[in-house]
Enzyme design. Sequence first.
Site, PDB file in Angstrom:
ATOM      1  N   GLY A 241       0.778  -1.469  -0.046  1.00 42.14           N
ATOM      2  CA  GLY A 241       0.007  -0.109   0.235  1.00 42.14           C
ATOM      3  C   GLY A 241       0.892   1.150   0.030  1.00 42.14           C
ATOM      4  N   ASN A 242       0.278   2.350   0.113  1.00 40.52           N
ATOM      5  CA  ASN A 242       0.791   3.631   0.372  1.00 40.52           C
ATOM      6  C   ASN A 242       0.287   4.385   1.237  1.00 40.52           C
ATOM      7  OD1 ASN A 242      -1.220   5.550  -0.917  1.00 40.52           O
ATOM      8  ND2 ASN A 242      -0.841   4.026  -2.422  1.00 40.52           N
ATOM      9  N   ARG A 243       0.821   5.740   1.687  1.00 34.82           N
ATOM     10  CA  ARG A 243       0.161   6.400   2.811  1.00 34.82           C
ATOM     11  C   ARG A 243      -0.579   7.545   2.449  1.00 34.82           C
ATOM     12  NH1 ARG A 243       4.619   9.231   4.459  1.00 34.82           N
ATOM     13  NH2 ARG A 243       3.297   9.585   6.453  1.00 34.82           N
ATOM     14  N   SER A 244      -1.249   7.544   1.337  1.00 26.70           N
ATOM     15  CA  SER A 244      -2.223   8.350   0.888  1.00 26.70           C
ATOM     16  C   SER A 244      -3.268   8.240   2.095  1.00 26.70           C
ATOM     17  CB  SER A 244      -2.980   8.303  -0.384  1.00 26.70           C
ATOM     18  OG  SER A 244      -3.865   9.144  -0.768  1.00 26.70           O
TER      19      SER A 244
END
Length: 220
Positions: free
Chosen positions: A29-32
């Site tokens: 995933g990513n931190r958005s």
Amino acid sequence: RPQSDLAGKRIVITAGGTREPLDPVRFLGNRSSGKQGVALAESAAARGATVILIAANLEVPAPTTVQLLLVSSALDLERAVTETAADADAVIMAAAVADYRPATVRADKIKKDDTGDSLVLELTRNPDILAGLAAGKKPGQVLIGFAAETETDPDLLLALGRAKLARKGCDFLVVNRVGWSEGFASDRNEVRVLDSAGDIVCEASGTKMSVAQRILDLIA
Ligand code: C5P
């Protein structure tokens, strides 16, 4: 600005960050956080638009004034965007979409006893949803992309934005710097918006809500 300057318009907005499954319990995933996309959705609805919010793993509540489609992976998001973009007046791709996904999704949890001291993951390129939308764009539709980059040099940031704009073929590109504390999780944002010629048409900094209003002014 008239309160209802987006009345009668259908706007599709993606927000959040995709999760690419590895096995039944893990993902890449990513931190958005989804805050900027949610601010855009809330503001567009308040200005009279019919808003379809395609939400990928939001860390903030979705507005109650929009039609909500929940997605998780890039492929889910692509399906939802493709189904809704056909009759949209504008599509705002604020979501952080994974560029790659695990080549295979394991049916069972990956166990360290089977993999040993190191584990190599094979990844497959995800489709570029925004570039696909631009290729099939109907006349009059406005496509907005985001470019989140970690470069600190503002000129380099702009150069990257201009290259991305050319690759994606969108009408506007919102360029912002992201890092460990800026951009993604923050309540504030600092952006420069490029038009399709690569010219800066807007510079905005402040709360994500105030940045959202400036972006919507361009679309309106
Ligand atoms: O290439 P990059 O991921 O930096 O581009 C960011 C922009 O492209 C965002 O608007 C994002 O929503 C969109 N995007 C996409 N499909 C992908 C990756 C990014 O539409 N596979």
